[in-house]
Design a protein around this motif. Structure first.
Motif, PDB file in Angstrom:
ATOM      1  N   LYS A 195     -10.698  -3.562  12.421  1.00  0.00           N
ATOM      2  CA  LYS A 195     -10.243  -2.179  12.330  1.00  0.00           C
ATOM      3  C   LYS A 195     -10.188  -1.520  13.704  1.00  0.00           C
ATOM      4  CE  LYS A 195      -9.831  -1.819   7.837  1.00  0.00           C
ATOM      5  NZ  LYS A 195     -10.110  -3.215   7.478  1.00  0.00           N
ATOM      6  N   TYR A 344      -3.252  -8.826   5.611  1.00  0.00           N
ATOM      7  CA  TYR A 344      -3.693  -7.512   6.041  1.00  0.00           C
ATOM      8  C   TYR A 344      -4.286  -6.721   4.877  1.00  0.00           C
ATOM      9  CZ  TYR A 344      -0.654  -8.774   9.912  1.00  0.00           C
ATOM     10  OH  TYR A 344      -0.068  -9.442  10.951  1.00  0.00           O
ATOM     11  N   ASP A 345      -5.316  -5.923   5.186  1.00  0.00           N
ATOM     12  CA  ASP A 345      -5.944  -5.084   4.165  1.00  0.00           C
ATOM     13  C   ASP A 345      -4.996  -3.962   3.752  1.00  0.00           C
ATOM     14  OD1 ASP A 345      -8.217  -6.583   4.350  1.00  0.00           O
ATOM     15  OD2 ASP A 345      -9.218  -5.236   5.770  1.00  0.00           O
ATOM     16  N   ARG A 346      -4.819  -3.786   2.454  1.00  0.00           N
ATOM     17  CA  ARG A 346      -3.975  -2.702   1.960  1.00  0.00           C
ATOM     18  C   ARG A 346      -4.165  -2.558   0.458  1.00  0.00           C
ATOM     19  NH1 ARG A 346       1.723  -4.078   3.584  1.00  0.00           N
ATOM     20  NH2 ARG A 346       0.706  -5.216   5.219  1.00  0.00           N
ATOM     21  N   THR A 347      -3.807  -1.400  -0.054  1.00  0.00           N
ATOM     22  CA  THR A 347      -3.796  -1.162  -1.498  1.00  0.00           C
ATOM     23  C   THR A 347      -2.507  -0.423  -1.824  1.00  0.00           C
ATOM     24  OG1 THR A 347      -6.198  -1.017  -1.600  1.00  0.00           O
ATOM     25  CG2 THR A 347      -4.963  -0.080  -3.432  1.00  0.00           C
ATOM     26  N   THR A 348      -1.670  -1.000  -2.677  1.00  0.00           N
ATOM     27  CA  THR A 348      -0.395  -0.367  -3.014  1.00  0.00           C
ATOM     28  C   THR A 348      -0.168  -0.432  -4.512  1.00  0.00           C
ATOM     29  OG1 THR A 348       0.791  -2.447  -2.667  1.00  0.00           O
ATOM     30  CG2 THR A 348       0.672  -0.945  -0.788  1.00  0.00           C
ATOM     31  N   GLN A 359       7.241  -3.221   1.099  1.00  0.00           N
ATOM     32  CA  GLN A 359       5.834  -3.484   0.809  1.00  0.00           C
ATOM     33  C   GLN A 359       5.099  -3.945   2.057  1.00  0.00           C
ATOM     34  OE1 GLN A 359       5.610  -6.187  -2.607  1.00  0.00           O
ATOM     35  NE2 GLN A 359       4.351  -4.680  -3.623  1.00  0.00           N
ATOM     36  N   TYR A 360       5.754  -4.775   2.857  1.00  0.00           N
ATOM     37  CA  TYR A 360       5.123  -5.256   4.081  1.00  0.00           C
ATOM     38  C   TYR A 360       4.907  -4.115   5.067  1.00  0.00           C
ATOM     39  CZ  TYR A 360       4.403  -7.855   8.398  1.00  0.00           C
ATOM     40  OH  TYR A 360       3.878  -8.331   9.596  1.00  0.00           O
ATOM     41  N   ASP A 362       4.710  -0.773   4.344  1.00  0.00           N
ATOM     42  CA  ASP A 362       3.829   0.285   3.843  1.00  0.00           C
ATOM     43  C   ASP A 362       2.380  -0.012   4.230  1.00  0.00           C
ATOM     44  OD1 ASP A 362       5.911   1.652   2.742  1.00  0.00           O
ATOM     45  OD2 ASP A 362       5.615   0.899   0.702  1.00  0.00           O
ATOM     46  N   THR A 363       1.720   0.974   4.804  1.00  0.00           N
ATOM     47  CA  THR A 363       0.325   0.913   5.243  1.00  0.00           C
ATOM     48  C   THR A 363       0.088  -0.164   6.302  1.00  0.00           C
ATOM     49  OG1 THR A 363      -0.482  -0.666   3.556  1.00  0.00           O
ATOM     50  CG2 THR A 363      -0.438   1.673   2.965  1.00  0.00           C
ATOM     51  N   ARG A 364       1.147  -0.683   6.914  1.00  0.00           N
ATOM     52  CA  ARG A 364       0.996  -1.683   7.981  1.00  0.00           C
ATOM     53  C   ARG A 364       0.406  -1.014   9.204  1.00  0.00           C
ATOM     54  NH1 ARG A 364       0.209  -5.546  11.137  1.00  0.00           N
ATOM     55  NH2 ARG A 364       1.817  -6.949  11.905  1.00  0.00           N
ATOM     56  N   TYR A 365      -0.682  -1.597   9.716  1.00  0.00           N
ATOM     57  CA  TYR A 365      -1.344  -1.054  10.903  1.00  0.00           C
ATOM     58  C   TYR A 365      -1.293  -2.094  12.018  1.00  0.00           C
ATOM     59  CZ  TYR A 365      -5.023   0.423  14.081  1.00  0.00           C
ATOM     60  OH  TYR A 365      -5.713   0.780  15.209  1.00  0.00           O
TER      61      TYR A 365
END
Length: 434
Positions: A195, A344-348, A359-360, A362-365
């Motif tokens: 993180k 990668y960590d994510r929740t969708t 989808q890839y 979204d929330t990509r950091y």
């Protein structure tokens, strides 16, 4: 979109420079590209933004290609194509779209395929013996000695990425040539980023039959869960104290990131144990003796119950977080493999049609060290030995790629002559069998 709009001298026309144009970065980051003195490595947070923007533009360009061209390529089984009546369906009405193919590194299909490769190595070499994780230490002298005046390691993600890759190679060479754990016959590894951005390696090591870990004595020889003696091993003690102490958490620090519902999600502090015990599930209970010694770490008192498992030789050699655990049974195999290749960590939550590209994204950091790592082209995954995938299928059931703009007759005619890796292998055997 991060395009730059230019107003040209001498007329009222506007010129659009997109993010992949060679002039985009100099126009967007004007402070980093003066005529003489180079400031790019001295720009601090602006340099971090520059790296992230450069990689984001590169990745976005690749995703845009897939987005614009996914309608041109479809896939279907050859037998299904021959069963279609041209009067009923057209090519653009059949098959599946390749939204985000396995050639896109880090995508879901890529992660699934390398997971299957790793499982193939496991089937051949039985279960892995060592699960090892390694995290970069931003205070490595190779990093701090290269910093410019008034700089901190966070200001040079390029150095962190370069040094970690060199250390990672050196670690794998130590395991290979010096046989730290015994004779290694195979390994797989994947690179992730914490993180806070530091590069982090997960590795599975497979040992040769006679060296496979089966006894508690072997575990105690390779893995330790106790503070070393600060008088006998001062350097190792400082490394363990700095890099291998969990938390502290629990009642000493209820606000620790690992705490959930009043308990540590990593199950620290662990219980004391006078001896190591092997269990059927493959996870040993490691020796953590209650020797009465306690030390102050991050303002809290800690003891052997807070120690993260380590190998004394590797920790002393590399001075960073290197977690070493024994995988002595088959029950833990699938969990460990999925942990390594989880992505990668994510929740969708998706409502309606699934858009894999979105989808890839979204929330990509993406952090600066990861951006530097990807720009340098360093590997995110490797396996030894190499796994060659044969497309196993029944006769006439090989997968066919086709352009939906062509006629069905042309597609079927060409598909009938195509070979998969399996049929090509059979043809080679027939040829050399003559």
């Amino acid at each position: 979109m991060r395009d730059v709009i230019l107003h040209l001298h001498g007329n009222n026309e506007l010129m659009q420079i997109n993010e992949c144009h060679p002039a985009y970065l100099p126009l967007h980051y004007v402070l980093l590209f003066p005529h003489e003195y180079s400031t790019i490595l001295r720009a601090g947070k602006l340099f971090q933004e520059f790296l992230v923007d450069a990689w984001a533009a590169t990745e976005q360009n690749r995703l845009t290609y897939y987005k614009l061209n996914q309608g041109k390529i479809r896939a279907e089984l050859y037998q299904n194509l021959t069963d279609i009546d041209p009067n009923d369906l057209q090519p653009n009405q059949i098959g599946q779209r390749f939204v985000l193919p396995s050639s896109f590194v880090g995508g879901p299909r890529d992660m699934f395929e390398i997971f299957q490769d790793s499982m193939a190595i496991t089937r051949y070499n039985q279960h892995p013996d060592i699960f090892l994780t390694m995290t970069a230490n931003p205070n490595w002298p190779e990093i701090t000695s290269a910093l410019l005046l008034h700089q901190k390691p966070i200001d040079r993600p390029d150095l962190i990425a370069r040094v970690f890759e060199l250390k990672r190679k050196c670690l794998m060479k130590e395991i290979e040539t010096n046989r730290v754990f015994g004779n290694k016959v195979a390994h797989v590894f994947a690179i992730e980023f914490q993180k806070r951005g530091l590069p982090h390696m997960h590795a599975l090591l497979f040992l040769k039959g006679p060296d496979k870990i089966r006894t508690c004595a072997q575990v105690d020889k390779l893995v330790c869960a106790e503070f070393p003696d600060p008088k006998d091993e001062p350097m190792l003690f400082e490394t363990i104290k700095c890099c291998m102490v969990h938390g502290p958490c629990g009642a000493r620090n209820p606000q620790a990131p690992c705490m959930e519902n009043g308990k540590c999600t990593k199950r620290y502090p662990r219980a004391f144990a006078e001896t190591t015990t092997m269990y059927q599930d493959g996870y040993p209970i490691y020796r953590r003796r209650n020797n009465g010694q306690a030390h102050i770490v991050r303002g809290k008192e800690v003891d052997n119950r807070d120690i993260v498992l380590y190998n004394a030789y590797l920790s002393k050699r590399f001075n960073c977080h290197i977690n070493v655990e024994v995988c002595a049974g088959m029950r833990c195999v699938k969990y460990i493999h999925k942990y390594i290749y989880k992505g990668y960590d994510r929740t969708t939550m998706v409502l309606g049609l699934i858009n894999e590209i979105q989808q890839y994204l979204d929330t990509r950091y993406v952090g600066p060290p990861e951006a530097a790592w990807r720009i340098f082209g360093y590997p995110l995954h490797a396996e030894i030995p190499t796994v060659v995938r044969l497309a196993l299928h029944l006769p006439g059931m090989h997968r066919v790629l086709f352009n939906p703009d062509e006629s069905l007759e042309t597609i079927v005619s060409r598909a009938g002559q195509q070979m998969s890796t399996l049929t090509g292998f059979f043809c080679m055997l027939r040829f050399y069998g003559r």
